[in-house]
Design a protein around this motif. Structure first.
Motif, PDB file in Angstrom:
ATOM      1  N   ASN A 121       0.801  -1.227   0.000  1.00  0.00           N
ATOM      2  CA  ASN A 121       0.000   0.000   0.000  1.00  0.00           C
ATOM      3  C   ASN A 121       0.838   1.284   0.000  1.00  0.00           C
ATOM      4  OD1 ASN A 121      -2.195  -1.880   1.767  1.00  0.00           O
ATOM      5  ND2 ASN A 121      -3.077  -0.484   0.273  1.00  0.00           N
ATOM      6  N   THR A 122       2.113   1.190   0.360  1.00  0.00           N
ATOM      7  CA  THR A 122       2.928   2.411   0.432  1.00  0.00           C
ATOM      8  C   THR A 122       4.095   2.392  -0.551  1.00  0.00           C
ATOM      9  OG1 THR A 122       4.101   1.449   2.323  1.00  0.00           O
ATOM     10  CG2 THR A 122       2.283   2.961   2.805  1.00  0.00           C
ATOM     11  N   GLU A 132       4.736  12.879   2.082  1.00  0.00           N
ATOM     12  CA  GLU A 132       4.104  12.944   3.402  1.00  0.00           C
ATOM     13  C   GLU A 132       2.574  12.977   3.277  1.00  0.00           C
ATOM     14  OE1 GLU A 132       5.372  16.318   5.647  1.00  0.00           O
ATOM     15  OE2 GLU A 132       4.378  15.628   7.482  1.00  0.00           O
ATOM     16  N   GLN A 133       2.069  13.727   2.319  1.00  0.00           N
ATOM     17  CA  GLN A 133       0.605  13.776   2.115  1.00  0.00           C
ATOM     18  C   GLN A 133       0.063  12.416   1.711  1.00  0.00           C
ATOM     19  OE1 GLN A 133       0.590  16.930  -0.810  1.00  0.00           O
ATOM     20  NE2 GLN A 133      -0.198  18.443   0.638  1.00  0.00           N
ATOM     21  N   ARG A 134       0.819  11.687   0.903  1.00  0.00           N
ATOM     22  CA  ARG A 134       0.364  10.366   0.452  1.00  0.00           C
ATOM     23  C   ARG A 134       0.286   9.396   1.631  1.00  0.00           C
ATOM     24  NH1 ARG A 134       0.913  10.178  -5.290  1.00  0.00           N
ATOM     25  NH2 ARG A 134       1.999  12.010  -6.041  1.00  0.00           N
ATOM     26  N   THR A 164      -2.162   4.068 -14.884  1.00  0.00           N
ATOM     27  CA  THR A 164      -1.157   5.120 -15.033  1.00  0.00           C
ATOM     28  C   THR A 164      -1.398   6.297 -14.101  1.00  0.00           C
ATOM     29  OG1 THR A 164      -2.404   5.978 -16.919  1.00  0.00           O
ATOM     30  CG2 THR A 164      -0.563   4.503 -17.404  1.00  0.00           C
ATOM     31  N   THR A 165      -1.979   6.015 -12.937  1.00  0.00           N
ATOM     32  CA  THR A 165      -2.082   7.051 -11.904  1.00  0.00           C
ATOM     33  C   THR A 165      -0.727   7.242 -11.233  1.00  0.00           C
ATOM     34  OG1 THR A 165      -3.130   7.666  -9.806  1.00  0.00           O
ATOM     35  CG2 THR A 165      -2.751   5.339 -10.155  1.00  0.00           C
ATOM     36  N   ASN A 166      -0.530   8.397 -10.596  1.00  0.00           N
ATOM     37  CA  ASN A 166       0.677   8.645  -9.806  1.00  0.00           C
ATOM     38  C   ASN A 166       0.445   8.368  -8.329  1.00  0.00           C
ATOM     39  OD1 ASN A 166       1.851   9.923 -12.168  1.00  0.00           O
ATOM     40  ND2 ASN A 166       0.487  11.636 -11.713  1.00  0.00           N
ATOM     41  N   ASP A 167      -0.766   7.996  -7.968  1.00  0.00           N
ATOM     42  CA  ASP A 167      -1.121   7.952  -6.550  1.00  0.00           C
ATOM     43  C   ASP A 167      -0.614   6.706  -5.847  1.00  0.00           C
ATOM     44  OD1 ASP A 167      -2.291  10.356  -6.877  1.00  0.00           O
ATOM     45  OD2 ASP A 167      -4.353   9.617  -6.924  1.00  0.00           O
ATOM     46  N   MET A 168      -0.588   6.799  -4.531  1.00  0.00           N
ATOM     47  CA  MET A 168      -0.176   5.684  -3.686  1.00  0.00           C
ATOM     48  C   MET A 168      -1.371   4.734  -3.536  1.00  0.00           C
ATOM     49  SD  MET A 168       1.654   6.085   0.042  1.00  0.00           S
ATOM     50  CE  MET A 168       3.338   6.414  -0.478  1.00  0.00           C
ATOM     51  N   PRO A 169      -1.136   3.411  -3.641  1.00  0.00           N
ATOM     52  CA  PRO A 169      -2.253   2.455  -3.625  1.00  0.00           C
ATOM     53  C   PRO A 169      -2.777   2.195  -2.216  1.00  0.00           C
ATOM     54  CG  PRO A 169      -0.187   1.282  -3.837  1.00  0.00           C
ATOM     55  CD  PRO A 169       0.167   2.757  -3.877  1.00  0.00           C
ATOM     56  N   ILE A 170      -3.368   3.205  -1.588  1.00  0.00           N
ATOM     57  CA  ILE A 170      -3.723   3.136  -0.161  1.00  0.00           C
ATOM     58  C   ILE A 170      -4.886   2.194   0.122  1.00  0.00           C
ATOM     59  CG2 ILE A 170      -2.756   5.409   0.336  1.00  0.00           C
ATOM     60  CD1 ILE A 170      -5.609   6.523   0.328  1.00  0.00           C
ATOM     61  N   VAL A 171      -5.720   1.902  -0.872  1.00  0.00           N
ATOM     62  CA  VAL A 171      -6.793   0.907  -0.715  1.00  0.00           C
ATOM     63  C   VAL A 171      -6.800   0.024  -1.967  1.00  0.00           C
ATOM     64  CG1 VAL A 171      -8.265   2.318   0.789  1.00  0.00           C
ATOM     65  CG2 VAL A 171      -8.530   2.444  -1.696  1.00  0.00           C
TER      66      VAL A 171
END
Lengths: 214, 214
Positions: free
Chosen positions: A107-108, A149-151, B108-115
């Protein structure tokens, strides 16, 4: 019984491939190790990747975390590696993607989700998450994407999420049984859900992370 | 029939929230639109997020792409939104995460896979992928994480992967039926599997992307 060496990154600016942790790897694997299983799943060209690893006479695991974890599941290796490492004491070393998959979940990770694994749950050799290549916020940046940090803060908005150890490039975590030590040349930053983050210098004893309740 | 406005980012350096695309949003929604459905799933505090959107009198969709897509699936909205937009012509506007979920997939997202969403497949309003907040490689960086270009190249190592339109902060894609136009103040970069990437300036006709075979 477990022995883990979880490295933030394979290459550090200004030095060669795995140079920054070469001594640590050497001493980590020196004890009775005659063969190393290298898992090349995280990069597309596995033969080339294995060649690089062989040439360096070391094991590592960098590349894309989603691709690595999906291949581990596809080949039914997640529980097998967990068993070998936790019950039989086989030493495990990972760098970047290989560090992510060693923890509770991916997840991180910082990687792009280029393939869809059956789960984000990972090998679970330690009861917390790691963010490799941890990056401090650049106050001069004009880019408006979320900071690291926001992520991680977004991750901790989700219920029941574990600690996240942010390993800056140049540092690594050595786990021997119930003892965890920060090694390398840079600091790590620990993010705990609902608490201020804490900085740790190389040499710090982080064993408390191994007993932390989820 | 479809009408889409897919924005790279909500905030551009040096200006306020949605300022950089305010005129585009105004003209996009001017035609017969009396009510806007705002989907606040991508951020944790939905009430606060909805308030910001209401205050601006505009719809948007930023935040974490994984969280947004998972909530869309959890609430059975993926096929419903697809139907309303493609068959009934309801205008769709997204920014960042809201742009990612409008395409084929969030690969192709840049986001963290938090869920963990049940799939990376998304609403599929266009037959290609987008990388919002597209970032050029910084030749002076000492950070050794993959560049954005390397990440998209890794995606294209996978078989059958579609084009990726890298939308730099400050630009957006307007889709009206079978016509797609790049708007805003910055260029976009198109990545095609096995071909060199191509730069497009604001005003470019990108309609060919809508008919591209997958």
């Amino acid at each position: 019984m477990r022995r883990l060496l979880l490295v933030s990154n394979s290459t550090l600016y200004g030095s060669g491939y795995l140079d920054h942790c070469e001594e640590n790897i050497r001493s980590f694997f020196s004890r009775d190790v005659k063969r190393v299983l290298f898992v090349p799943y995280a990069l597309h060209d596995r033969d080339e990747y294995a060649k690089i690893a062989r040439n360096k006479f070391q094991s590592l695991g960098g590349g894309n975390t989603f691709r690595l974890l999906k291949c581990l599941y596809d080949n039914k290796l997640v529980t097998e590696i967990r068993k070998r490492v936790l019950e039989e004491g086989v030493p495990y070393m990972g760098s970047s993607a290989g560090t992510n998959v060693a923890t509770i979940s991916i997840n991180t990770t910082n990687d792009m989700p280029i393939v869809f694994p059956p789960s984000f749950s990972a090998i679970g050799l330690v009861p917390f998450n790691i963010n490799p290549h941890y990056l401090d916020t650049d106050p001069n940046s004009r880019h408006m994407g979320e900071t690291r940090e926001q992520r991680i803060t977004q991750f901790h908005e989700e219920p029941g999420t574990p600690c996240v150890l942010g390993l800056r490039e140049g540092c690594m975590l050595l786990v021997e049984g119930d003892k965890a030590t920060l090694l390398g040349t840079t600091k790590a930053r620990l993010f705990m859900r609902g608490q201020p983050s804490v900085e740790y210098s190389p040499g710090s004893d982080l064993s408390f992370l191994l007993t932390a309740a989820q």
